[in-house]
Design an enzyme around this catalytic site. Structure first.
Site, short mmCIF file in Angstrom:
data_model
loop_
_atom_site.label_atom_id
_atom_site.label_comp_id
_atom_site.label_asym_id
_atom_site.label_seq_id
_atom_site.Cartn_x
_atom_site.Cartn_y
_atom_site.Cartn_z
N ASP A 1 0.83 -1.22 0.00
CA ASP A 1 0.00 0.00 0.00
C ASP A 1 0.87 1.27 0.00
O ASP A 1 0.60 2.22 0.73
CB ASP A 1 -0.94 0.01 1.21
CG ASP A 1 -1.91 -1.15 1.20
OD1 ASP A 1 -2.01 -1.85 0.18
OD2 ASP A 1 -2.57 -1.38 2.23
N ASP B 1 -0.50 -4.29 -3.80
CA ASP B 1 -1.50 -3.22 -3.92
C ASP B 1 -0.84 -1.85 -3.74
O ASP B 1 -1.37 -0.99 -3.04
CB ASP B 1 -2.60 -3.41 -2.88
CG ASP B 1 -3.24 -4.79 -2.95
OD1 ASP B 1 -3.24 -5.40 -4.03
OD2 ASP B 1 -3.72 -5.27 -1.90
N ARG C 1 -6.01 -5.65 -9.01
CA ARG C 1 -7.10 -6.47 -8.47
C ARG C 1 -8.12 -5.54 -7.84
O ARG C 1 -7.79 -4.42 -7.42
CB ARG C 1 -6.59 -7.51 -7.47
CG ARG C 1 -5.88 -6.97 -6.24
CD ARG C 1 -5.47 -8.12 -5.34
NE ARG C 1 -4.86 -7.67 -4.09
CZ ARG C 1 -4.65 -8.45 -3.04
NH1 ARG C 1 -5.02 -9.72 -3.06
NH2 ARG C 1 -4.09 -7.98 -1.94
N TRP D 1 -10.22 -3.80 -5.36
CA TRP D 1 -10.57 -3.48 -3.97
C TRP D 1 -12.05 -3.14 -3.89
O TRP D 1 -12.74 -3.53 -2.96
CB TRP D 1 -9.69 -2.32 -3.50
CG TRP D 1 -9.81 -2.00 -2.04
CD1 TRP D 1 -10.50 -2.70 -1.08
CD2 TRP D 1 -9.21 -0.89 -1.35
NE1 TRP D 1 -10.36 -2.10 0.15
CE2 TRP D 1 -9.57 -0.99 0.00
CE3 TRP D 1 -8.40 0.16 -1.76
CZ2 TRP D 1 -9.16 -0.06 0.96
CZ3 TRP D 1 -7.98 1.09 -0.82
CH2 TRP D 1 -8.36 0.98 0.53
#
Length: 347
Positions: free
Chosen positions: A166, A187, A243, A245
């Site tokens: 993140d 991510d 992907r 979220w």
């Protein structure tokens, strides 16, 4: 970039940079909050060795008054600043500018919660970050955000944004990134902003099954999503482009170099097949060994020129109303913003 797709890319660059070029400041679109003189900024100098107005970046930000209505340009001299920094929502029109990202470093070491771990949190609107390294050195065991951007109308130029999980919480608002280096494994570009990434490098540290993006659009009515235009994807292992979220996650890669770090299927569904019919994942004229779309998941798209066009212009982020050049004149800080403003009014 090679010759492939250059003519259309050049056309998009003209659209994108007819208004802004390289170093810009921002201007609010809200009535009554626009600085009256867009060519002039108040200059605050930060030098950790004491040769400026402040030694800490946060102290310089704290000197900006609430409900600020002037451009404030905080010039950060080279050094490593070990600070956890917040630009509050009531302090718009702030620029943080380093000398070069390689020698102007903001670093912290915190992990866990995505909203409380960031090294730099931007809550204010009309923010600019220039030529800075922003990093979180917490490591690989927890979410550790380097930069959170939750204010509207924010832009970053020539920055290096580094962490592992993140890395960049591109949280909310309209944002623009140009020639930035963004590094992480899991991510590492996430959130629900509407953002254009222009000529950025995305570097994956994932050894397997990591994801470059996790966009959080949760409704078809939201005008959010990430566009990567003329970017370069590199890495050390294997990763997905993105992907979901959010159920309506939207990500577009256009005329981007994709190395073989990206796995052939391209995208991951986060173990939720229900999102296959709602996500919007597209690629347009990308190239490189990882750009072959023949084995992509069936719920992603190879976009036509007409399909890609709305995502390849600053209109996607309303940029025509707020992207502006850097001020050409500076007023030196004299102890308080108010004193500079009063002196200007008396000139």
């Amino acid at each position: 970039m090679g010759r492939r797709g250059m003519s259309h890319y050049a056309h998009c660059v003209i659209i994108l940079f007819g208004i802004c070029f390289c170093s810009v400041s921002l201007i609010s679109a809200a009535a009554g909050t626009v600085p009256t003189d867009t060519s002039t900024s108040i200059l605050i100098r930060v030098d950790q060795f004491g040769n400026g107005d402040f030694e800490k970046i946060q102290d310089a930000i704290d000197a900006v008054p609430s409900n600020n209505s002037k451009f404030v340009f905080i010039r950060i001299k080279p050094g490593t600043y070990r600070e956890k920094i917040v630009v509050p929502a009531d302090k718009p029109f702030v620029t943080l500018s380093g000398a070069r990202a390689s020698n102007t470093i903001i670093t912290w070491n915190d992990g866990g919660d995505i909203f409380y771990s960031p090294t730099l949190t931007v809550l204010a609107s009309d923010f600019v970050g220039r030529f800075l390294t922003i990093q979180n050195t917490f490591g690989t065991t927890e979410r550790a955000v380097a930069l959170r951007v939750a204010g509207d109308r924010a832009a970053f130029y020539g920055c290096r944004i580094r962490s592992y999980q993140d890395t960049l919480l591109d949280d909310a608002g309209n944002h623009y990134y140009r020639k930035c280096y963004i590094e992480g494994a899991t991510d590492f570009i996430c959130g629900n902003a509407a953002s254009i990434y222009e000529r950025c490098r995305l570097h994956s540290l994932s050894t397997q099954n990591g994801s470059l993006t996790a966009q959080h659009r949760s409704s078809p009515s939201e005008k959010t999503g990430f566009t990567f235009l003329g970017c370069k994807i590199t890495g050390i292992g294997h990763a997905f482009l993105g992907r979901p979220w959010g159920a309506y996650s939207r990500v577009i890669f256009a005329q981007t170099y994709i190395s073989d770090v990206i796995v052939p299927q391209g995208w991951d569904d986060w173990q939720d097949q229900n999102k296959h019919s709602t996500v919007y994942y597209g690629e347009y004229k990308c190239y490189g060994p990882g750009a072959d779309t023949s084995k992509r998941v069936q719920w992603s798209q190879s976009l036509s020129e007409n399909q890609a066009a709305p995502f390849m212009t600053i209109d996607m982020i309303g940029g025509r109303s707020w992207l502006r050049r850097t001020p050409s004149h500076f007023k030196r800080f004299t102890g308080s913003i108010a004193s500079v403003m009063n002196a200007n009014e008396n000139d």
